[in-house]
Design a protein around this motif. Sequence first.
Motif, PDB file in Angstrom:
ATOM      1  N   LYS A  15      11.600  -6.018 -30.044  1.00  0.00           N
ATOM      2  CA  LYS A  15      11.771  -7.290 -29.516  1.00  0.00           C
ATOM      3  C   LYS A  15      12.430  -6.724 -27.629  1.00  0.00           C
ATOM      4  CE  LYS A  15      13.929 -12.317 -29.056  1.00  0.00           C
ATOM      5  NZ  LYS A  15      14.450 -12.651 -29.666  1.00  0.00           N
ATOM      6  N   TRP A  52       2.181 -11.755 -27.297  1.00  0.00           N
ATOM      7  CA  TRP A  52       3.867 -11.251 -27.514  1.00  0.00           C
ATOM      8  C   TRP A  52       4.524 -10.824 -26.056  1.00  0.00           C
ATOM      9  CZ3 TRP A  52       7.124  -7.870 -31.221  1.00  0.00           C
ATOM     10  CH2 TRP A  52       7.913  -8.154 -30.828  1.00  0.00           C
ATOM     11  N   THR A  56       6.729 -13.780 -23.970  1.00  0.00           N
ATOM     12  CA  THR A  56       8.169 -13.656 -23.955  1.00  0.00           C
ATOM     13  C   THR A  56       8.028 -13.834 -21.829  1.00  0.00           C
ATOM     14  OG1 THR A  56       7.812 -12.176 -24.533  1.00  0.00           O
ATOM     15  CG2 THR A  56       9.292 -11.410 -23.312  1.00  0.00           C
TER      16      THR A  56
END
Length: 91
Positions: A15, A52, A56
């Motif tokens: 992450k 992803w 974000t």
Amino acid sequence: MEHEIFEALKSPLNKHQIIALASQIQKSRPLLRALIEFTLNEKEQVSFRASWILETILDRYRTNFSYIIYRFLDIYPLQKNRSSQRHFTKI
């Protein structure tokens, strides 16, 4: 720079790395355009990681997402990767 982003997408990312890449990519319109194309990559993991990062960017840098919104809407129905579809739907 696009090549470095693509190479990074080939490897597992956590992450914190996703957030760092999002921060870097959102500053550049050409990189944003490249990223959205990477979401359609035939390699599922590359597509997933690009999606992803795209999510974000929308979450953290909403204003910059406007540069690619029309392209995103064009490719939304083309996305076949289930993991990427999840991120696209969240967007």
